[in-house]
Scaffold this active site. Structure first.
Site, PDB file in Angstrom:
ATOM      1  N   ARG A   1       0.842  -1.188   0.000  1.00  0.00           N
ATOM      2  CA  ARG A   1       0.000   0.000   0.000  1.00  0.00           C
ATOM      3  C   ARG A   1       0.887   1.251   0.000  1.00  0.00           C
ATOM      4  O   ARG A   1       2.104   1.143   0.101  1.00  0.00           O
ATOM      5  CB  ARG A   1      -0.946  -0.009   1.216  1.00  0.00           C
TER       6      ARG A   1
ATOM      7  N   ARG B   1      -7.161  -0.243  -7.014  1.00  0.00           N
ATOM      8  CA  ARG B   1      -7.406   0.888  -6.094  1.00  0.00           C
ATOM      9  C   ARG B   1      -7.560   2.168  -6.926  1.00  0.00           C
ATOM     10  O   ARG B   1      -6.642   2.532  -7.668  1.00  0.00           O
ATOM     11  CB  ARG B   1      -6.264   1.007  -5.074  1.00  0.00           C
TER      12      ARG B   1
ATOM     13  N   GLN C   1      -2.469   3.008   9.861  1.00  0.00           N
ATOM     14  CA  GLN C   1      -1.159   3.017   9.185  1.00  0.00           C
ATOM     15  C   GLN C   1      -0.139   3.848   9.959  1.00  0.00           C
ATOM     16  O   GLN C   1       1.057   3.603   9.869  1.00  0.00           O
ATOM     17  CB  GLN C   1      -1.284   3.582   7.764  1.00  0.00           C
TER      18      GLN C   1
ATOM     19  N   ASP D   1      -1.935  10.959  -2.469  1.00  0.00           N
ATOM     20  CA  ASP D   1      -2.325   9.864  -3.365  1.00  0.00           C
ATOM     21  C   ASP D   1      -2.618  10.365  -4.771  1.00  0.00           C
ATOM     22  O   ASP D   1      -2.448   9.637  -5.742  1.00  0.00           O
ATOM     23  CB  ASP D   1      -3.528   9.109  -2.793  1.00  0.00           C
TER      24      ASP D   1
ATOM     25  N   ASN E   1      -5.382  12.698  -0.015  1.00  0.00           N
ATOM     26  CA  ASN E   1      -4.512  11.858   0.826  1.00  0.00           C
ATOM     27  C   ASN E   1      -5.401  11.136   1.829  1.00  0.00           C
ATOM     28  O   ASN E   1      -6.627  11.329   1.852  1.00  0.00           O
ATOM     29  CB  ASN E   1      -3.440  12.720   1.520  1.00  0.00           C
ATOM     30  N   LYS E   2      -4.799  10.334   2.656  1.00  0.00           N
ATOM     31  CA  LYS E   2      -5.550   9.511   3.618  1.00  0.00           C
ATOM     32  C   LYS E   2      -6.609  10.311   4.373  1.00  0.00           C
ATOM     33  O   LYS E   2      -6.363  11.443   4.777  1.00  0.00           O
ATOM     34  CB  LYS E   2      -4.547   8.872   4.587  1.00  0.00           C
TER      35      LYS E   2
HETATM   36  O1  MRU Z   1      -4.689   3.449   1.873  1.00  0.00           O
HETATM   37  P1  MRU Z   1      -3.198   3.615   1.875  1.00  0.00           P
HETATM   38  O2  MRU Z   1      -2.546   3.070   3.090  1.00  0.00           O
HETATM   39  O3  MRU Z   1      -2.585   3.101   0.596  1.00  0.00           O
HETATM   40  O4  MRU Z   1      -3.003   5.191   1.895  1.00  0.00           O
HETATM   41  C1  MRU Z   1      -1.712   5.733   1.949  1.00  0.00           C
HETATM   42  C2  MRU Z   1      -1.694   7.205   2.044  1.00  0.00           C
HETATM   43  O5  MRU Z   1      -2.700   7.865   2.093  1.00  0.00           O
HETATM   44  C3  MRU Z   1      -0.346   7.865   1.966  1.00  0.00           C
HETATM   45  O6  MRU Z   1      -0.329   9.029   2.716  1.00  0.00           O
HETATM   46  C4  MRU Z   1      -0.052   8.193   0.497  1.00  0.00           C
HETATM   47  O7  MRU Z   1      -0.173   7.049  -0.290  1.00  0.00           O
HETATM   48  C5  MRU Z   1       1.243   8.820   0.294  1.00  0.00           C
HETATM   49  S1  MRU Z   1       2.614   7.753   0.565  1.00  0.00           S
HETATM   50  C6  MRU Z   1       3.596   7.726  -0.787  1.00  0.00           C
END
Ligand code: MRU
Length: 364
Positions: free
Chosen positions: A58, A98, A202, A243, A253-254
């Protein structure tokens, strides 16, 4: 490349987050960290696509690198009679894992371009070469992001980060954590507030594990306590990953990133995003057009923890439902700058347009 020094059993060994050997993809199973350290071997593009979907792998950059490996596998698996139809179906399967991380589509497009109009034998060589090139670029770009971003970090700086945008998430070095790793190598003292990052944790599981491996002082905080520390002037700087970045500077982003950015603005704390060019979606007009992944409600209703063994426990009434958007969009106005491998830029349409031109040139 830094290749994180990881303690496995009693030994310390160097690793990158994923790699390709022959036609097999190897990756650290991120679902099991920090409790178990396990390398998975993914022999076909079907297995690799599934590993992206179920989040064995991920983080936008790692998704991009592994998607490139998966595409190369799809080409290698083709027989002459199936070429190119079967490979293209494979690419589609990989694209459907995804929806938000731009890097996934970036990697697929790059492999597609590398094999265009080629016979199968040539295409196999070209796809493998391109996949390895993409993986190396992530490693190099992470290091450059670290170098540029470290300039923002003063000795004694207290930094808040959200989710995991580190060595695991960008295949090597990281995006948001790379400046912190670089600052450490410049002997600057740093302290990191690690948002736990519900629902999949995470931050608590992966960022904390990475920082502990790098001996960087940190504390995991509940997601809803970031404002408390910002208000008490205990946070000097925020750095998060991305992202997908739209052409006007809006950043997906997350989930939870948006509220941290608003809080940072309210408290006069600089809020930075760190990401390579592969995360920019130059054709996407604004954050409104970024597809946001909705994940299973069970990620909110259950937690996966460790008590003698890995355990999944329910934390809500049996009849309750949940909603689970995986990402949110932070409007550009809350972002002080975006740390890229080309330097720190303003999240503005005109600047991003120049970057788009640069990204085309870099690949020529
Ligand atoms: O759902 P995930 O764990 O893949 O989400 C990750 C994030 O949101 C990170 O902050 C994002 O991918 C940047 S890391 C290169």
């Amino acid at each position: 490349m830094i290749e994180l020094l990881v303690k496995v059993g009693n030994k310390r060994r160097w690793f990158t987050a994923s790699w390709l050997k022959g036609s097999t993809v190897y990756a650290i199973d991120q679902r099991l960290l920090p409790f178990r350290f396990k390398i998975v071997a993914l022999k076909t593009h079907y297995e690799t696509a599934e590993a992206i979907k179920n989040m064995t792998i991920r983080g936008a950059g790692s998704i991009g690198a592994v998607a490139a490996f998966a595409c190369a596998q799809a080409v290698l698996e083709c027989k002459s009679s199936e070429w190119p139809k079967k490979a293209l179906l494979g690419f589609e399967r990989i694209a459907n894992t995804r929806p938000t991380a731009r890097d996934l589509f970036f990697a697929i497009e790059r492999i597609k371009q590398s094999i265009a109009n080629k016979k199968l034998g040539e295409a196999k060589k070209a796809a493998l070469k391109e996949a390895k090139k993409i993986s190396k670029e992530y490693q190099e770009n992470g290091k450059l992001i670290g170098m540029f971003g470290a300039k923002l970090i003063k000795d004694g700086c207290k930094i808040l980060t959200h989710c995991n945008a580190g060595w695991l998430a960008l295949h090597d070095w990281g995006s948001a954590l790379a400046p912190i790793y670089f600052a450490k190598r410049l002997h600057k003292k740093v302290f990191v507030f690690v948002d736990e990052t519900r629902p999949r944790l995470q931050g608590a599981k992966l960022t904390a594990w990475e920082l502990a491996n790098e001996n960087i002082e940190h504390a995991i905080i509940a997601d809803n306590s970031a404002g408390f520390y910002m208000q008490k002037s205990e946070v000097d700087l925020c750095i998060v990953g991305a992202d997908r970045i739209a052409s006007n500077g809006d950043v997906a982003n997350k989930i939870g990133t948006y509220e941290k950015a608003v809080l940072a603005k309210e408290n006069g704390i600089p809020f930075y995003v760190a990401a390579p060019l592969s995360t920019f979606d130059f054709k996407c007009k604004s954050g409104k057009h970024i597809p946001i992944e909705e994940r299973a409600e069970e990620e909110v209703l259950f937690v996966l923890g460790y008590e003698k063994d890995l355990r999944k426990v329910r934390i809500a009434p049996k009849k309750s439902k949940a909603k689970n958007p995986a990402f949110d969009v932070t409007p550009a106005k809350y972002i002080k700058g975006i740390i890229t491998e080309h330097g720190i830029i303003k999240p503005k349409r005109s600047t991003i347009k120049k970057l788009a031109k640069k990204s085309k040139k870099v690949r020529k």
